[in-house]
Design a protein around this motif. Sequence first.
Motif, PDB file in Angstrom:
ATOM      1  N   VAL A  63      22.359   7.014  -0.369  1.00  0.00           N
ATOM      2  CA  VAL A  63      23.458   6.300   0.129  1.00  0.00           C
ATOM      3  C   VAL A  63      23.930   5.049   0.228  1.00  0.00           C
ATOM      4  CG1 VAL A  63      24.425   6.545   3.023  1.00  0.00           C
ATOM      5  CG2 VAL A  63      23.354   7.970   2.177  1.00  0.00           C
ATOM      6  N   ALA A  64      23.144   4.219   0.447  1.00  0.00           N
ATOM      7  CA  ALA A  64      24.017   3.390   0.162  1.00  0.00           C
ATOM      8  C   ALA A  64      24.909   1.957  -0.884  1.00  0.00           C
ATOM      9  CB  ALA A  64      22.460   1.767  -0.170  1.00  0.00           C
ATOM     10  N   PRO A  65      24.682   2.783  -2.348  1.00  0.00           N
ATOM     11  CA  PRO A  65      25.569   2.104  -3.025  1.00  0.00           C
ATOM     12  C   PRO A  65      26.780   2.650  -3.297  1.00  0.00           C
ATOM     13  CG  PRO A  65      23.941   3.373  -4.533  1.00  0.00           C
ATOM     14  CD  PRO A  65      23.194   2.996  -3.363  1.00  0.00           C
ATOM     15  N   ARG A  66      26.533   3.597  -2.838  1.00  0.00           N
ATOM     16  CA  ARG A  66      28.239   4.940  -3.030  1.00  0.00           C
ATOM     17  C   ARG A  66      28.888   4.499  -1.255  1.00  0.00           C
ATOM     18  NH1 ARG A  66      29.758   9.397  -1.660  1.00  0.00           N
ATOM     19  NH2 ARG A  66      28.731  10.555  -0.579  1.00  0.00           N
ATOM     20  N   ARG A  67      27.944   4.237   0.078  1.00  0.00           N
ATOM     21  CA  ARG A  67      29.723   3.612   0.695  1.00  0.00           C
ATOM     22  C   ARG A  67      29.269   2.107   1.092  1.00  0.00           C
ATOM     23  NH1 ARG A  67      27.818   7.578   5.766  1.00  0.00           N
ATOM     24  NH2 ARG A  67      27.880   9.655   4.627  1.00  0.00           N
ATOM     25  N   LEU A  68      27.980   1.489   0.668  1.00  0.00           N
ATOM     26  CA  LEU A  68      28.451  -0.014   0.853  1.00  0.00           C
ATOM     27  C   LEU A  68      28.719  -0.034  -0.161  1.00  0.00           C
ATOM     28  CD1 LEU A  68      25.320  -1.064   2.171  1.00  0.00           C
ATOM     29  CD2 LEU A  68      27.517  -1.012   3.260  1.00  0.00           C
ATOM     30  N   ARG A  69      30.022  -0.898  -0.229  1.00  0.00           N
ATOM     31  CA  ARG A  69      30.558  -1.226  -1.706  1.00  0.00           C
ATOM     32  C   ARG A  69      31.304  -2.499  -1.793  1.00  0.00           C
ATOM     33  NH1 ARG A  69      30.846   4.601  -4.691  1.00  0.00           N
ATOM     34  NH2 ARG A  69      31.770   3.131  -6.544  1.00  0.00           N
ATOM     35  N   PRO A  70      31.752  -3.336  -3.090  1.00  0.00           N
ATOM     36  CA  PRO A  70      32.686  -4.553  -2.301  1.00  0.00           C
ATOM     37  C   PRO A  70      33.971  -4.482  -2.228  1.00  0.00           C
ATOM     38  CG  PRO A  70      31.272  -4.591  -4.530  1.00  0.00           C
ATOM     39  CD  PRO A  70      31.268  -3.208  -4.304  1.00  0.00           C
ATOM     40  N   GLU A  71      34.752  -3.065  -3.402  1.00  0.00           N
ATOM     41  CA  GLU A  71      35.899  -2.746  -2.726  1.00  0.00           C
ATOM     42  C   GLU A  71      36.210  -2.136  -1.727  1.00  0.00           C
ATOM     43  OE1 GLU A  71      34.080  -1.428  -4.739  1.00  0.00           O
ATOM     44  OE2 GLU A  71      34.220   0.827  -5.057  1.00  0.00           O
ATOM     45  N   ARG A  72      35.079  -1.785  -1.187  1.00  0.00           N
ATOM     46  CA  ARG A  72      35.449  -1.304   0.141  1.00  0.00           C
ATOM     47  C   ARG A  72      35.366  -2.120   1.259  1.00  0.00           C
ATOM     48  NH1 ARG A  72      33.428   4.159   1.489  1.00  0.00           N
ATOM     49  NH2 ARG A  72      35.263   4.783   2.504  1.00  0.00           N
ATOM     50  N   SER A  73      35.159  -3.842   1.244  1.00  0.00           N
ATOM     51  CA  SER A  73      34.500  -4.146   2.098  1.00  0.00           C
ATOM     52  C   SER A  73      35.871  -5.595   2.306  1.00  0.00           C
ATOM     53  CB  SER A  73      33.075  -4.969   1.829  1.00  0.00           C
ATOM     54  OG  SER A  73      32.202  -3.691   1.433  1.00  0.00           O
ATOM     55  N   LEU A  74      35.581  -6.349   3.674  1.00  0.00           N
ATOM     56  CA  LEU A  74      35.406  -7.721   4.001  1.00  0.00           C
ATOM     57  C   LEU A  74      34.358  -8.665   4.063  1.00  0.00           C
ATOM     58  CD1 LEU A  74      38.371  -9.915   4.869  1.00  0.00           C
ATOM     59  CD2 LEU A  74      38.214  -8.106   7.488  1.00  0.00           C
ATOM     60  N   LEU A  75      34.906  -9.301   4.120  1.00  0.00           N
ATOM     61  CA  LEU A  75      33.437 -10.601   4.359  1.00  0.00           C
ATOM     62  C   LEU A  75      33.997 -11.152   5.132  1.00  0.00           C
ATOM     63  CD1 LEU A  75      30.648 -12.389   4.171  1.00  0.00           C
ATOM     64  CD2 LEU A  75      31.411 -13.018   2.642  1.00  0.00           C
TER      65      LEU A  75
END
Lengths: 449, 430
Positions: free
Chosen positions: A192-204
Amino acid sequence: MNSVESLPPLGPPRPVPAPRVDRAVLPNGLAVQVVPYAGVPLVSVRLVTRGGLSDDPAGSPGLARLFAASLREGTTTRTSAVLADLAQEAGGDLSAGAGPDSLSIGASGLAARFPLLLDLVADLAMRPAFPADGVARVKDLVHEDLETSESEPSYLAVRAFARALYGNHPYGTISPTSASIDAVAPELLAAVAPRRLRPERSLLLVAGDVDAGAVHAEAARLFGGWRGAGESPAAVPVPVAPAGPRRILVLDRPGSVQTNLLVGNLGFSRTDPDAYPLELAMTIYGGSFTSRLVQNLREQKGYTYSPGAGASWLAGCGTVRSYAAVRTEVTGAALNEILYEMERMATTEASDEEMERAFRRDAGSLAISLQTAAGVADEVGRLWVLGLPPEEIGREVDELARVTKADVRRASRRVFGTGAARIVAVGDAAAIREELGTFGELEEVPAGE
Amino acid sequence: MTLSISLETRVLSNGLSVVVSENPAAPVFGLCILYRIGSRLEPRGRSGFAHLFEHLMFEGTPHAGKGVFDRVCESSGGSNNGQTRPDVTIYVVDAPSSALDRILFLEADRMSALAFGQESLDNQRDVVKEEIRVNVQNDPYGLFEYGELPQALFEKWENAHDGYGDFHDLDAATLGDVESFFAAFYRPNNAILAVAGDVSAADVFEKAERLFGGIPAASLPPRPDLSEPKRPAPVLLVKEAPLARTPAIAMAWRMPERTHPDAIPLLLLGELLHNGRASRLYSGLVEGRQIATDLSGGFNPFQGGTWYDGATLFLSRLGYRRDVSETTVLAAFDEEVARIACDGVGEGELARVKTKVLTDWYAGLEPRLGLAVEMAQAVAFSGAPESLLDFPGQIEAVTHEELRRAAAWLDPRTRAAIVKVPPRVDKEAK
């Protein structure tokens, strides 16, 4: 309002300053936003990723919650204990959680230790290890937590209410089941990890007593190599309102001294033109101590200590709901008042005084919530998940000021009709079923199921 | 790590202390009025009265009727609340700075006089009972660490009785009780006004003098001695909790006076044991032995810091697995404490816990209201607001030896504990 002759007037309203946000996007698509904010020597760091419990497959309810909790159990370079010690060394907390629309990893602590805090967040997002013992522990804890929650009537009500309103839509599921917890395995989480946690879907997001340039440099160094893999989850479908007339679901909890009532309908999206009118409508209706619902149920009738109402904003479509925990013997009477107040919102105009009070109230709450760095970070992150830029914060007061009584009534008509409302009552069915049956079609199930 | 805040104090001729901290960064302020009366000093036979009285402070004055305080506050964009603690009752406001004048006016107004009748008393009595039903009776564990545990731990009625009160005592309260309580305790010389945020100190002092200065002082009732020595013997009560699914235990010890040299080390010990995933109890009982599921507690948990009169308690509350006995949980807890008492705490760990405590403290002072409450408590318990700034130095100064000595206070032989167990279910038969 009772007039007070000698009450000093309000001073001129002071503007709520829009936070200064220093933005960048890394080549891998990660959005980085820094909000420099002095005051105390602290910083809040959070990584927000779109998609949360709503991405869980129908057969794996609550998976995102187990996934997020397991991130904290160790990385390929650090054990859980080392992570905890390092977080404490930075004066901080390291946390990971899942909401309906987002996953978030957060760390806060001393501003001077921001590189360490960023490092810890990057480690969890990019290198989770899902060690077998850690995952087993998380499963145990979620099991226990579920059991504890299931002994709380307020939780049972919220869970049943989501199902009643959203049906099989992902928003209809707010927690795992015993079986879905059992089914979780480290390999599943690792997939699940690399599929859901992706930089283009994220805000730091970094807010606090820090230098923006230094944070951007450190963020690029730590997160630059981050990549997702596999197919990105699809956007959550737009929920459809449940068909048919008003329904009442009674969860039987024999021996309860009170009934937990939830009443409501689907709301709409935060980007809807009626979003600001709805904010004011909720404040007038049940979102404050002086609101109609609280004054009626608590102050005039004395049925309940803490009634209220709120609109939840979800990326798909949130809810508008009223809640009250009332004495068993006044369950029907309280529901009658709630339905009356809902209809009153939908069919009559608010007074000038209610409008002014709600505006001052909402503008004031905003100023109060933005007095800390963490408050600013919360608001920026929340808006981002809902598809709005941080500049929205600077516009909110003006937008609220423009709302008219007709706007409030129009927005209310969309969400406060009671003809198709969904109602959940957790309480002693033998004592309340007859009365509640007079309000519509009633279904009864044991609270434990 | 530094914190620079301004602190200015005036004491009016009627004894009211006024403390101001200026911070113009956001257009808001936090205000706290603290009265030196809490649930411990309420009259016997009137348990729960201090809390009921807190509700009545919103029921009206000769100038502003029932509900006006809430309405004015909210219509100005602020929010307000009251909280009854063992030693003090605080009334707090969070508001935009444009509302300062009217909030000060209303606070002065209700310090001057209350005016309401039997109907308001009856109504608030119902509201308070409902609050108790929601928070206590309908809670799976009955909020036992708050109401039941002090009764098992302490001897003196003041320390032991349930501050929420029982319904019989609440029913007995009369308007006469209300008048005498107000006259005895709600006086300017028993109060502190603290304001932090986007205000000017000179302006607040001037308005306080004008609005509060004419309220007469009164001689205050003598303060009883609330200290209690360590328990002479342990006590363990096991009670069934019909609505609970999993068991929980709450344990407590009597603690020495706030100026005792062990007080700050005990506060640090509470954090070392309970605060976060690096804490001893989390790593020892949740992660290590895997018997506990959740934990909370620490030193003086109901008032915070070292703000209290006489004795306070050290609390530890643990939720644990159904297949584990309370004996196992207590033994594991005692092992963790004994390890600290015998081996002490490593250099790195001690430094980390201190950093964590101070970070949490800074975070608590960032909201203006958090600072205002801390300022008011500092004046109430130590006489000077500046004493709140001593906290970082006091924490930094704690030594290994002091922590070991603090751990010795958590002796099983002086402990009071209550276990809440869910009803027995025959799992095999299900």
